[in-house]
Write an enzyme that holds these catalytic residues in place. Sequence first.
Site, PDB file in Angstrom:
ATOM      1  N   ARG A 175       0.833  -1.206   0.000  1.00 47.32           N
ATOM      2  CA  ARG A 175       0.000   0.000   0.000  1.00 47.32           C
ATOM      3  C   ARG A 175       0.866   1.254   0.000  1.00 47.32           C
ATOM      4  O   ARG A 175       1.768   1.390   0.828  1.00 47.32           O
ATOM      5  CB  ARG A 175      -0.924  -0.008   1.229  1.00 47.32           C
ATOM      6  CG  ARG A 175      -1.826  -1.229   1.226  1.00 47.32           C
ATOM      7  CD  ARG A 175      -2.869  -1.203   2.286  1.00 47.32           C
ATOM      8  NE  ARG A 175      -3.664  -2.429   2.194  1.00 47.32           N
ATOM      9  CZ  ARG A 175      -4.667  -2.736   2.995  1.00 47.32           C
ATOM     10  NH1 ARG A 175      -5.023  -1.899   3.962  1.00 47.32           N
ATOM     11  NH2 ARG A 175      -5.339  -3.860   2.835  1.00 47.32           N
ATOM     12  N   ARG A 182       1.934   1.761  10.318  1.00 46.15           N
ATOM     13  CA  ARG A 182       1.441   1.991   8.957  1.00 46.15           C
ATOM     14  C   ARG A 182       2.622   1.824   8.020  1.00 46.15           C
ATOM     15  O   ARG A 182       3.452   2.716   7.888  1.00 46.15           O
ATOM     16  CB  ARG A 182       0.853   3.400   8.859  1.00 46.15           C
ATOM     17  CG  ARG A 182       0.145   3.703   7.549  1.00 46.15           C
ATOM     18  CD  ARG A 182      -0.527   5.062   7.599  1.00 46.15           C
ATOM     19  NE  ARG A 182      -1.628   5.102   8.540  1.00 46.15           N
ATOM     20  CZ  ARG A 182      -2.883   4.727   8.254  1.00 46.15           C
ATOM     21  NH1 ARG A 182      -3.186   4.310   7.052  1.00 46.15           N
ATOM     22  NH2 ARG A 182      -3.824   4.785   9.161  1.00 46.15           N
ATOM     23  N   GLU A 218      -6.275  -1.273  14.500  1.00 44.04           N
ATOM     24  CA  GLU A 218      -7.099  -2.087  13.600  1.00 44.04           C
ATOM     25  C   GLU A 218      -6.265  -3.244  13.061  1.00 44.04           C
ATOM     26  O   GLU A 218      -5.233  -3.038  12.433  1.00 44.04           O
ATOM     27  CB  GLU A 218      -7.598  -1.220  12.438  1.00 44.04           C
ATOM     28  CG  GLU A 218      -8.432  -2.022  11.454  1.00 44.04           C
ATOM     29  CD  GLU A 218      -8.672  -1.270  10.142  1.00 44.04           C
ATOM     30  OE1 GLU A 218      -8.665  -0.022  10.160  1.00 44.04           O
ATOM     31  OE2 GLU A 218      -8.844  -1.946   9.119  1.00 44.04           O
ATOM     32  N   SER A 224     -10.608  -6.297   9.311  1.00 45.07           N
ATOM     33  CA  SER A 224     -11.792  -5.633   8.798  1.00 45.07           C
ATOM     34  C   SER A 224     -12.628  -6.716   8.161  1.00 45.07           C
ATOM     35  O   SER A 224     -12.169  -7.367   7.233  1.00 45.07           O
ATOM     36  CB  SER A 224     -11.354  -4.632   7.729  1.00 45.07           C
ATOM     37  OG  SER A 224     -11.936  -3.391   7.924  1.00 45.07           O
ATOM     38  N   ARG A 246       0.625  -5.130  12.727  1.00 48.43           N
ATOM     39  CA  ARG A 246       0.064  -4.553  13.947  1.00 48.43           C
ATOM     40  C   ARG A 246      -0.123  -5.584  15.054  1.00 48.43           C
ATOM     41  O   ARG A 246      -0.097  -5.245  16.241  1.00 48.43           O
ATOM     42  CB  ARG A 246      -1.260  -3.860  13.640  1.00 48.43           C
ATOM     43  CG  ARG A 246      -1.029  -2.614  12.779  1.00 48.43           C
ATOM     44  CD  ARG A 246      -2.323  -1.976  12.383  1.00 48.43           C
ATOM     45  NE  ARG A 246      -2.105  -0.882  11.432  1.00 48.43           N
ATOM     46  CZ  ARG A 246      -3.045  -0.356  10.687  1.00 48.43           C
ATOM     47  NH1 ARG A 246      -4.288  -0.838  10.740  1.00 48.43           N
ATOM     48  NH2 ARG A 246      -2.783   0.640   9.872  1.00 48.43           N
TER      49      ARG A 246
END
Length: 425
Positions: free
Chosen positions: A261, A276, A348, A351, A390
């Site tokens: 990403r 991130r 997070e 998802s 994470r």
Amino acid sequence: MLDMQRIRENPDAITQATINKKSPVAIDELLELDSRRKNIIQEVEQLKNVRNERSQDVARLKKEKKDATELIDSMKQVSEKIKDLDIEQKKIEDEMYAIQIRIPNVPHSTTPHGNCEKDNVVVAQWGEKPVFNFKLKDHIELGTSLGIIDFPRGAKISGAGFPVLKGMGALLERALLNFFLDIHTVKNGYTEVFPPFLVNEASLFGTGQLPKSREQMYYIGDDDLFCIPTAEVPVTNLHRDEVLEMKDLPVKYCAYSACFRREAGSYGKDTKGYLRVHQFNKVELVKIVEPSTSYLEHESLRNDAESILKALGLHYRVLSLCDADLSFAAAKCYDLEAWAPGEGKFLEVSSCSNFEDFQARRMNLKYRPGAGEKPRFAHTLNGSGLATARIIVAILETYQTEQGTVRVPEVLQKYMNEIVEIKPT
RNA sequence: GGAGGAAUAGGAUAAUGGUAAUCCAACGGUCUUGAAAACCGUCGUGCGCAAGCACUUGGGGGUUCGAGUCCCUCUUCCUCCGCCA
């Protein structure tokens, strides 16, 4: 992609939904084009009917060795007219398509209404925040002092956001991925897939990343391929342009992949550390299901993802995302957030989304309800189960000791050569 | 990268430029205690209550009154050569 019929029947509701989802679309303009298209189709199909019948007449005349010149000449005008109308119809359809592909999915009735991520609703919590009687370190300190995460060298060889895992860090990463895959394949009944990490444009259109999020992906221009942002893309697209048999549903896949990403536009957000990054590893769960079961399957998908966090003994909470925070393609989404004591916040880590038939329409993925029945669009779902970067942060910070070491969660020990504690090397 | 060949419905296979034929599988029915066989029907997509109409031969364009068929282009697969972990 939404059903045009549904848009015709509920224009106001869908307009409102696009506003709630912060992607307003001119539905009225679309409906105007739709009615123009209908008129043209009526006219052109009538002309085509004439052409088909006269062509048969020509064939008959020629067979009877009679002259067809007059008939053929008279048909030239009709053919010209058809050609013009075809072009006009194509033009209108292109305009409609350009609008349609930008309409986000409509939130499900159980998706909460809100204005931003602050309006997401906590629907579950598990465990408690661990209590420490010493000064906590964050994962950057821990990772660096233990010699298991190397940020500067990652930046040297690739750039910011590409940390390197070493020694016990690399082993921990590998252990986590193997643990995730074992749980999902052996216990939860998913079939493992090892997908390509580069995909074509059609695949990204199918799952909804394109055209909206082009700038978020790494693109390899020489070959017109994209680095996948998630295994959702190749795995869901496995059955693009296919009709699945009822007996094969639900299809349940799990897949490890690296995820890439660019995180364009997120500068200044989580810039430090491992929160991130541009490349991370994830085990993704993908389901293709019969529509009436999709919300039950959504709950069980969430359960499957949660079971990993429970097994790791990490405190976490579950959010139901509000419509404003919902992704483009999703109708409903749960975020799983693991507690990171060193950061003092939830991260997070998963998802879990139900896309209903939104992706299926874009990629033409159908199932046959019964023998002899017409194919219908399937429902697709996916969820992380889980993402490692994470999770490593949460583990390091949760299982740290006063001595600066990190205890290995019990379920991971057999994947880490029975090591029970990560110490400085 | 180079040279050839191929692609028609779930599978298999046909179609002198005249509008996709046939077989198998599947499904429904008749017959049967049940099954098989046999026979009848359905069996690519869309719109339509229906009658019906339009679309459909890997994708996209072109020629033609009319294209599975002729032309251009792209994709995928196969065979061979080259390169390569």
